[in-house]
Motif scaffolding. Sequence first.
Motif, PDB file in Angstrom:
ATOM      1  N   ARG A 137       0.776  -1.237   0.056  1.00 36.63           N
ATOM      2  CA  ARG A 137       0.014   0.278  -0.140  1.00 36.63           C
ATOM      3  C   ARG A 137       1.119   1.148  -0.251  1.00 36.63           C
ATOM      4  NH1 ARG A 137      -2.673  -0.993   4.286  1.00 36.63           N
ATOM      5  NH2 ARG A 137      -0.890  -0.159   5.895  1.00 36.63           N
ATOM      6  N   ASP A 138       2.249   1.379   1.184  1.00 36.95           N
ATOM      7  CA  ASP A 138       2.527   2.988   0.889  1.00 36.95           C
ATOM      8  C   ASP A 138       3.549   2.826  -0.465  1.00 36.95           C
ATOM      9  OD1 ASP A 138       1.313   3.198   3.192  1.00 36.95           O
ATOM     10  OD2 ASP A 138       3.563   2.271   4.733  1.00 36.95           O
ATOM     11  N   LEU A 139       4.168   1.271  -1.028  1.00 31.23           N
ATOM     12  CA  LEU A 139       5.209   1.308  -1.823  1.00 31.23           C
ATOM     13  C   LEU A 139       3.844   1.977  -3.093  1.00 31.23           C
ATOM     14  CD1 LEU A 139       7.409   1.129  -3.768  1.00 31.23           C
ATOM     15  CD2 LEU A 139       6.614  -1.148  -4.803  1.00 31.23           C
ATOM     16  N   GLY A 140       2.923   1.749  -3.766  1.00 33.80           N
ATOM     17  CA  GLY A 140       1.720   2.179  -4.253  1.00 33.80           C
ATOM     18  C   GLY A 140       1.196   3.652  -3.989  1.00 33.80           C
ATOM     19  N   MET A 141       1.206   3.769  -2.932  1.00 34.04           N
ATOM     20  CA  MET A 141       0.732   5.460  -2.509  1.00 34.04           C
ATOM     21  C   MET A 141       2.104   6.049  -3.413  1.00 34.04           C
ATOM     22  SD  MET A 141      -1.969   6.249  -1.318  1.00 34.04           S
ATOM     23  CE  MET A 141      -1.954   7.520  -0.916  1.00 34.04           C
ATOM     24  N   GLN A 142       3.640   5.619  -2.737  1.00 31.69           N
ATOM     25  CA  GLN A 142       4.171   6.890  -3.391  1.00 31.69           C
ATOM     26  C   GLN A 142       4.607   6.605  -4.933  1.00 31.69           C
ATOM     27  OE1 GLN A 142       6.554   8.400  -1.719  1.00 31.69           O
ATOM     28  NE2 GLN A 142       5.210   7.870   0.075  1.00 31.69           N
ATOM     29  N   ILE A 143       4.426   5.694  -5.899  1.00 30.97           N
ATOM     30  CA  ILE A 143       4.335   5.406  -7.609  1.00 30.97           C
ATOM     31  C   ILE A 143       3.195   6.599  -7.931  1.00 30.97           C
ATOM     32  CG2 ILE A 143       4.051   3.768  -9.074  1.00 30.97           C
ATOM     33  CD1 ILE A 143       5.721   1.485  -7.557  1.00 30.97           C
ATOM     34  N   TYR A 144       2.395   6.419  -7.940  1.00 28.67           N
ATOM     35  CA  TYR A 144       1.264   6.770  -8.447  1.00 28.67           C
ATOM     36  C   TYR A 144       1.157   8.072  -7.343  1.00 28.67           C
ATOM     37  CZ  TYR A 144       0.042   2.677 -10.352  1.00 28.67           C
ATOM     38  OH  TYR A 144       0.068   1.585 -11.332  1.00 28.67           O
ATOM     39  N   LEU A 150       5.759  10.497 -12.407  1.00 33.09           N
ATOM     40  CA  LEU A 150       6.453  10.603 -13.402  1.00 33.09           C
ATOM     41  C   LEU A 150       7.705  10.055 -14.211  1.00 33.09           C
ATOM     42  CD1 LEU A 150       6.358  12.438 -16.231  1.00 33.09           C
ATOM     43  CD2 LEU A 150       8.305  14.185 -14.756  1.00 33.09           C
ATOM     44  N   PRO A 151       8.963   9.781 -12.746  1.00 33.03           N
ATOM     45  CA  PRO A 151       9.393   8.615 -13.535  1.00 33.03           C
ATOM     46  C   PRO A 151       9.223   7.164 -13.958  1.00 33.03           C
ATOM     47  CG  PRO A 151      10.197   9.633 -11.533  1.00 33.03           C
ATOM     48  CD  PRO A 151       8.713   9.772 -12.020  1.00 33.03           C
ATOM     49  N   PHE A 152       7.779   6.649 -12.700  1.00 37.05           N
ATOM     50  CA  PHE A 152       7.399   5.357 -12.872  1.00 37.05           C
ATOM     51  C   PHE A 152       7.256   5.537 -14.557  1.00 37.05           C
ATOM     52  CE2 PHE A 152       3.545   2.700 -12.789  1.00 37.05           C
ATOM     53  CZ  PHE A 152       4.164   0.886 -12.359  1.00 37.05           C
ATOM     54  N   GLU A 153       6.615   6.149 -14.768  1.00 36.57           N
ATOM     55  CA  GLU A 153       5.465   6.332 -16.589  1.00 36.57           C
ATOM     56  C   GLU A 153       6.544   6.201 -17.716  1.00 36.57           C
ATOM     57  OE1 GLU A 153       2.995   5.870 -17.471  1.00 36.57           O
ATOM     58  OE2 GLU A 153       1.848   5.822 -15.079  1.00 36.57           O
ATOM     59  N   LEU A 154       7.541   6.953 -17.116  1.00 37.95           N
ATOM     60  CA  LEU A 154       8.767   7.218 -18.070  1.00 37.95           C
ATOM     61  C   LEU A 154       9.826   6.068 -18.407  1.00 37.95           C
ATOM     62  CD1 LEU A 154      10.947  10.489 -17.095  1.00 37.95           C
ATOM     63  CD2 LEU A 154       9.657  10.166 -18.887  1.00 37.95           C
ATOM     64  N   ALA A 155       9.712   5.029 -17.279  1.00 31.89           N
ATOM     65  CA  ALA A 155      10.271   3.664 -17.365  1.00 31.89           C
ATOM     66  C   ALA A 155       9.294   2.772 -17.598  1.00 31.89           C
ATOM     67  CB  ALA A 155      10.411   2.993 -15.623  1.00 31.89           C
ATOM     68  N   ALA A 156       8.540   2.753 -17.491  1.00 29.52           N
ATOM     69  CA  ALA A 156       6.944   2.329 -18.634  1.00 29.52           C
ATOM     70  C   ALA A 156       7.568   2.370 -20.546  1.00 29.52           C
ATOM     71  CB  ALA A 156       5.667   2.665 -17.896  1.00 29.52           C
ATOM     72  N   VAL A 157       7.572   3.126 -20.551  1.00 28.56           N
ATOM     73  CA  VAL A 157       7.927   3.434 -21.532  1.00 28.56           C
ATOM     74  C   VAL A 157       9.484   3.178 -22.716  1.00 28.56           C
ATOM     75  CG1 VAL A 157       8.241   6.215 -23.178  1.00 28.56           C
ATOM     76  CG2 VAL A 157       6.665   5.835 -22.086  1.00 28.56           C
ATOM     77  N   LEU A 158      10.451   3.535 -21.237  1.00 25.80           N
ATOM     78  CA  LEU A 158      11.969   2.984 -21.662  1.00 25.80           C
ATOM     79  C   LEU A 158      11.334   1.286 -21.927  1.00 25.80           C
ATOM     80  CD1 LEU A 158      14.407   5.014 -19.575  1.00 25.80           C
ATOM     81  CD2 LEU A 158      13.720   5.309 -21.892  1.00 25.80           C
ATOM     82  N   LEU A 159      10.493   0.564 -21.086  1.00 24.51           N
ATOM     83  CA  LEU A 159      10.591  -0.839 -21.358  1.00 24.51           C
ATOM     84  C   LEU A 159      10.006  -0.780 -23.126  1.00 24.51           C
ATOM     85  CD1 LEU A 159       9.098  -2.091 -17.536  1.00 24.51           C
ATOM     86  CD2 LEU A 159      11.609  -2.635 -18.892  1.00 24.51           C
ATOM     87  N   VAL A 160       8.586   0.084 -22.783  1.00 26.02           N
ATOM     88  CA  VAL A 160       8.366  -0.826 -24.142  1.00 26.02           C
ATOM     89  C   VAL A 160       9.320  -0.480 -25.725  1.00 26.02           C
ATOM     90  CG1 VAL A 160       6.675   0.842 -25.941  1.00 26.02           C
ATOM     91  CG2 VAL A 160       6.075   0.077 -23.678  1.00 26.02           C
TER      92      VAL A 160
END
Length: 215
Positions: free
Chosen positions: A134-141, A146-156
């Motif tokens: 729960r704490d990790l999800g709160m920090q990610i979203y 922004l870094p989380f979304e950029l990492a997803a784009v790099l994986l794609v």
Amino acid sequence: MTLQLILFYVFAAVIVVGALSTVMAKNPVHAALFLVLTFCASAMMWLLMQAEFLGIVLVVVYVGAVMVMFLFVVMMLNIDIEEMRAGFWRHAPVAAVVGILTAALIIVILINPKTNLVAFGAAPDVAGDYSNVRDLGMQIYTTYLLPFELAAVLLVLGMVAAIALVHRPNTNPRFIDPADQVKVSAKDRFRMVKMNTEVPQAAVESKQETEEGKA
């Protein structure tokens, strides 16, 4: 020395050996397997820090999915190992200097008094009903969206690049492209040839002898 500290040094040694073996392995498949070992030891480190979710995700996602994809890509690319290692010793001094400088920079940062790693101390025991998911999800979203979304784009992008590398032209003369095989038309595969009937002379004489015998 506590058991937790002993396990930390053991897993740290495995991570260092696995990382060096990943870089120095001659076979790409062996390098990928050493990287799997490094990921598994890193997951154990997360478990020692009471971050069970991150440790499990590291094994499931990276070892179970990403590394399998790496192995498929390595096997599909038909890499020439000798050609890949042709300039290894020529670039080895530069790589060694960069590695030593990077290690020295990390050590200087960690031993700097301003970093004050001692202030963190040992990880405190968490409550039984605590959920790091729960704490990790709160920090990610929230904080790190922004870094989380950029990492997803790099994986794609990495996936698209892997597909592009697999479909590059193959110069291997033993390789036969199935697309070229199906382009052949029917007239190139089969041709009707008209020929006159020929009867062997021995068969004609045998037939005449049979008819004379009946007469």
